[in-house]
Design a protein around this motif. Structure first.
Motif, mmCIF file in Angstrom:
data_model
loop_
_atom_site.group_PDB
_atom_site.id
_atom_site.type_symbol
_atom_site.label_atom_id
_atom_site.label_comp_id
_atom_site.label_asym_id
_atom_site.label_seq_id
_atom_site.Cartn_x
_atom_site.Cartn_y
_atom_site.Cartn_z
ATOM 1 N N VAL A 186 7.670 -29.670 -28.917
ATOM 2 C CA VAL A 186 7.627 -28.231 -28.639
ATOM 3 C C VAL A 186 8.099 -27.993 -27.206
ATOM 4 C CG1 VAL A 186 6.092 -26.228 -28.440
ATOM 5 C CG2 VAL A 186 5.757 -27.866 -30.285
ATOM 6 N N PRO A 187 8.916 -26.961 -26.967
ATOM 7 C CA PRO A 187 9.408 -26.701 -25.602
ATOM 8 C C PRO A 187 8.269 -26.440 -24.610
ATOM 9 C CG PRO A 187 10.670 -25.442 -27.216
ATOM 10 C CD PRO A 187 9.516 -26.048 -27.961
ATOM 11 N N ASP A 188 8.533 -26.764 -23.355
ATOM 12 C CA ASP A 188 7.539 -26.555 -22.307
ATOM 13 C C ASP A 188 7.126 -25.089 -22.212
ATOM 14 O OD1 ASP A 188 7.309 -29.187 -21.502
ATOM 15 O OD2 ASP A 188 8.952 -29.048 -20.066
ATOM 16 N N PHE A 189 8.080 -24.178 -22.389
ATOM 17 C CA PHE A 189 7.727 -22.771 -22.219
ATOM 18 C C PHE A 189 6.805 -22.274 -23.339
ATOM 19 C CE2 PHE A 189 11.439 -22.156 -24.961
ATOM 20 C CZ PHE A 189 11.070 -21.083 -25.763
ATOM 21 N N VAL A 190 6.733 -23.032 -24.437
ATOM 22 C CA VAL A 190 5.746 -22.705 -25.465
ATOM 23 C C VAL A 190 4.390 -23.298 -25.099
ATOM 24 C CG1 VAL A 190 5.126 -22.951 -27.906
ATOM 25 C CG2 VAL A 190 7.516 -22.603 -27.262
ATOM 26 N N ARG A 191 4.394 -24.559 -24.668
ATOM 27 C CA ARG A 191 3.133 -25.234 -24.357
ATOM 28 C C ARG A 191 2.406 -24.618 -23.166
ATOM 29 N NH1 ARG A 191 1.576 -29.727 -26.809
ATOM 30 N NH2 ARG A 191 3.051 -30.887 -28.115
ATOM 31 N N SER A 192 3.149 -24.234 -22.142
ATOM 32 C CA SER A 192 2.457 -23.832 -20.910
ATOM 33 C C SER A 192 3.085 -22.637 -20.219
ATOM 34 C CB SER A 192 2.431 -25.018 -19.935
ATOM 35 O OG SER A 192 3.752 -25.475 -19.673
ATOM 36 N N GLY A 193 4.066 -22.018 -20.833
ATOM 37 C CA GLY A 193 4.778 -20.953 -20.134
ATOM 38 C C GLY A 193 4.282 -19.556 -20.422
ATOM 39 N N HIS A 194 3.208 -19.416 -21.202
ATOM 40 C CA HIS A 194 2.749 -18.086 -21.572
ATOM 41 C C HIS A 194 1.225 -18.003 -21.493
ATOM 42 C CE1 HIS A 194 6.662 -16.655 -23.098
ATOM 43 N NE2 HIS A 194 6.835 -17.912 -23.456
ATOM 44 N N ARG A 195 0.747 -16.849 -21.063
ATOM 45 C CA ARG A 195 -0.682 -16.573 -21.101
ATOM 46 C C ARG A 195 -1.049 -16.196 -22.533
ATOM 47 N NH1 ARG A 195 -3.509 -11.670 -20.212
ATOM 48 N NH2 ARG A 195 -5.719 -12.035 -19.715
ATOM 49 N N VAL A 196 -1.980 -16.941 -23.113
ATOM 50 C CA VAL A 196 -2.358 -16.731 -24.508
ATOM 51 C C VAL A 196 -3.534 -15.760 -24.570
ATOM 52 C CG1 VAL A 196 -3.165 -17.820 -26.638
ATOM 53 C CG2 VAL A 196 -1.532 -19.016 -25.156
ATOM 54 N N THR A 197 -3.355 -14.683 -25.339
ATOM 55 C CA THR A 197 -4.405 -13.683 -25.538
ATOM 56 C C THR A 197 -4.515 -13.394 -27.026
ATOM 57 O OG1 THR A 197 -2.832 -11.858 -25.248
ATOM 58 C CG2 THR A 197 -3.985 -12.651 -23.270
ATOM 59 N N SER A 198 -5.382 -12.491 -27.393
ATOM 60 C CA SER A 198 -5.480 -12.040 -28.788
ATOM 61 C C SER A 198 -5.591 -10.527 -28.793
ATOM 62 C CB SER A 198 -6.693 -12.674 -29.479
ATOM 63 O OG SER A 198 -6.736 -12.299 -30.844
ATOM 64 N N GLU A 199 -4.467 -9.880 -28.997
ATOM 65 C CA GLU A 199 -4.381 -8.424 -28.977
ATOM 66 C C GLU A 199 -4.228 -7.902 -30.403
ATOM 67 O OE1 GLU A 199 -1.326 -7.233 -26.219
ATOM 68 O OE2 GLU A 199 -1.745 -8.935 -24.896
ATOM 69 N N PRO A 200 -4.415 -6.607 -30.616
ATOM 70 C CA PRO A 200 -4.250 -6.039 -31.969
ATOM 71 C C PRO A 200 -2.775 -5.937 -32.359
ATOM 72 C CG PRO A 200 -4.789 -4.305 -30.428
ATOM 73 C CD PRO A 200 -4.904 -5.588 -29.659
ATOM 74 N N VAL A 226 14.943 -30.265 -26.511
ATOM 75 C CA VAL A 226 13.777 -30.588 -25.690
ATOM 76 C C VAL A 226 13.765 -32.082 -25.360
ATOM 77 C CG1 VAL A 226 11.242 -30.683 -25.676
ATOM 78 C CG2 VAL A 226 12.413 -28.661 -26.574
ATOM 79 N N ILE A 227 14.040 -32.918 -26.365
ATOM 80 C CA ILE A 227 14.084 -34.370 -26.136
ATOM 81 C C ILE A 227 15.247 -34.717 -25.208
ATOM 82 C CG2 ILE A 227 14.460 -36.608 -27.248
ATOM 83 C CD1 ILE A 227 13.077 -35.412 -29.749
ATOM 84 N N ALA A 228 16.399 -34.113 -25.448
ATOM 85 C CA ALA A 228 17.583 -34.417 -24.638
ATOM 86 C C ALA A 228 17.354 -34.060 -23.170
ATOM 87 C CB ALA A 228 18.796 -33.666 -25.187
ATOM 88 N N GLN A 229 16.776 -32.907 -22.917
ATOM 89 C CA GLN A 229 16.517 -32.502 -21.531
ATOM 90 C C GLN A 229 15.490 -33.420 -20.871
ATOM 91 O OE1 GLN A 229 16.655 -27.895 -21.024
ATOM 92 N NE2 GLN A 229 16.262 -28.259 -23.188
ATOM 93 N N TYR A 230 14.502 -33.854 -21.634
ATOM 94 C CA TYR A 230 13.494 -34.761 -21.088
ATOM 95 C C TYR A 230 14.127 -36.099 -20.703
ATOM 96 C CZ TYR A 230 8.991 -37.202 -20.741
ATOM 97 O OH TYR A 230 7.906 -37.920 -20.308
ATOM 98 N N LEU A 231 14.983 -36.628 -21.574
ATOM 99 C CA LEU A 231 15.664 -37.892 -21.253
ATOM 100 C C LEU A 231 16.580 -37.725 -20.042
ATOM 101 C CD1 LEU A 231 16.577 -39.126 -24.860
ATOM 102 C CD2 LEU A 231 14.779 -40.033 -23.358
ATOM 103 N N ARG A 232 17.264 -36.599 -19.982
ATOM 104 C CA ARG A 232 18.136 -36.347 -18.833
ATOM 105 C C ARG A 232 17.325 -36.278 -17.533
ATOM 106 N NH1 ARG A 232 21.866 -31.152 -19.279
ATOM 107 N NH2 ARG A 232 19.832 -30.138 -19.160
ATOM 108 N N ASP A 233 16.168 -35.626 -17.606
ATOM 109 C CA ASP A 233 15.305 -35.530 -16.418
ATOM 110 C C ASP A 233 14.806 -36.901 -15.958
ATOM 111 O OD1 ASP A 233 15.628 -32.802 -16.421
ATOM 112 O OD2 ASP A 233 13.688 -32.352 -17.343
ATOM 113 N N ARG A 234 14.748 -37.866 -16.894
ATOM 114 C CA ARG A 234 14.337 -39.233 -16.525
ATOM 115 C C ARG A 234 15.517 -40.078 -16.031
ATOM 116 N NH1 ARG A 234 9.032 -40.579 -19.300
ATOM 117 N NH2 ARG A 234 9.590 -42.795 -19.394
#
Length: 381
Positions: free
Chosen positions: A190-204, A27-35
């Motif tokens: 934490v990877p981006d797809f964890v922070r913002s890539g999923h709709r968070v719900t509370s199911e059984p 995650v850090i490596a990709q962020y630095l590469r993107d910069r």
């Protein structure tokens, strides 16, 4: 990239044991590469080398000595006995790394995550060394024993891996402080797809993952947890993830409400995002990702100080619960408190875990002078 006109050249050293270090540093490596920066990787083991190469990074394999603890200490005789046969080949491998870096160009700086290769290379090439990990708190903070476990071996291992560093960024999912200004505590990476890539719900649904640590495997925890859900929690689905080589041993515990799933990062995170509760060992990365998604955890720590410290902190801050093993009463109590604990986790996340630490790490790296004109600064001891 920042106002700095020239891109940085960075080599990141990654402990290849388990996936937590690799995920964080990728995650850090990709962020630095993107910069706009140039990033190369040193890790250990062909699987981890291929992981980083698949992400598009030049990656080399390095030697990782085995430093096992006995009675909460690392003994020189044990280190010698365990590594003596591999030491000549390991030293040769490290010297090949030196030659490869000299041939391709020394970087402006090295980053290390709980491994010994990049510190030695930083010292050899006279470049800054920055540590980004979560274990360094055991070196720099006087943390107390947890049961029969003490931080002594972790501190020894860290001092061997990186005797000195110019700065340490220490990931933590709870607030920590230190007087040393060369230490900086940051939220977990934490990877981006964890922070913002999923709709968070509370199911059984509850999600579980138990890993193997030497002779401590997932079988007992999976069997006990499946029995509790089968007999006492018939209205909820339990999805238990396991690595491919564990699946066949665990399939007998499955039924129409208890699923044994081959581990897949995307599928696992998707299930975390919709689960009401999470069951696991006490690995730092999994706890961090669960908290970012607002999920309480029930932890069964593996026999290390790191896992017992993580489990103790989670239990004491009421962000989840912890027991030495899966037990019916503790599981049912955790599920009955899931809503209350989830509220605690969400409040804690919003106070302490929302800031993306990659910006802070990159901004610091971009303030460092070019290596050729660098005046060495006092190092963290």
């Amino acid at each position: 990239m920042s106002a700095r006109t020239q891109p940085l050249s960075v080599i990141i050293g990654v402990n290849g044991i388990g996936m937590g270090h690799s995920v964080r540093q990728s995650v850090i490596a990709q962020y630095l590469r993107d910069r706009g920066h140039h990033v190369r990787i040193i890790t250990n083991g062909s699987t981890r080398v291929e992981y980083f190469r698949d992400l598009g990074f030049p990656a080399w394999d390095g030697w990782m000595p085995t430093l096992l603890a006995r009675d909460d200490r690392i003994h020189a005789a044990d280190v010698l006995r365990t590594n003596i046969r591999r030491t000549p080949a390991g030293i040769s491998q490290h010297l090949r790394l030196r030659r490869a870096i000299r041939k391709t160009g020394a970087p402006d700086m090295f980053i290390t995550d709980y491994e010994p290769n990049t510190p030695r290379l930083a010292y050899h090439f006279g470049r800054p060394l920055i540590s980004v990990d979560q274990q360094s708190k055991y070196r720099h903070l006087d943390l107390p024993p947890v049961g029969r476990y003490a931080r002594t071996a972790d501190e020894q291992r860290l001092r061997y891996f990186a005797p000195r560093a110019d700065r340490s960024f220490i990931c933590s999912y709870v607030p920590l402080e230190a007087d040393d200004r060369k230490l900086e505590f940051i939220a977990p990476v934490v990877p981006d797809f964890v922070r913002s890539g999923h709709r968070v719900t509370s199911e059984p649904v509850s999600t579980a993952y138990f890993s193997r640590y030497f002779d401590h495997g997932p079988e007992d925890s999976v069997r006990a947890l499946a029995d509790v859900f089968r007999q006492y929690v018939p209205d909820r689905t339990l999805r238990i993830y396991a690595h491919s080589d564990e699946i066949e041993n665990l399939r007998p515990y499955a039924d129409d409400k208890i699923e044994i799933c081959p581990f897949d990062r995307q599928a696992f995170i998707s299930d975390l995002a919709r689960s009401e509760a999470v069951f696991s060992n006490a690995g730092f990365n999994l706890i961090s990702e669960a908290f970012v998604l607002g999920k309480p955890v029930h932890l069964v720590p593996l026999p290390t100080y790191d896992q017992h410290w993580c489990a103790k902190v989670v239990h004491e801050t009421e962000l989840g619960t912890s027991t030495p093993r899966i037990e019916r009463g503790a599981v049912l109590d955790f599920l009955n408190r899931a809503r209350e604990l989830r509220t605690n986790v969400e409040r804690h996340r919003d106070l302490h875990l929302v800031q993306d630490p990659r910006e802070r790490i990159a901004s610091y790296l971009e303030t460092l002078p070019a290596a050729c004109g660098r005046v060495p600064s006092p190092s963290v001891r």
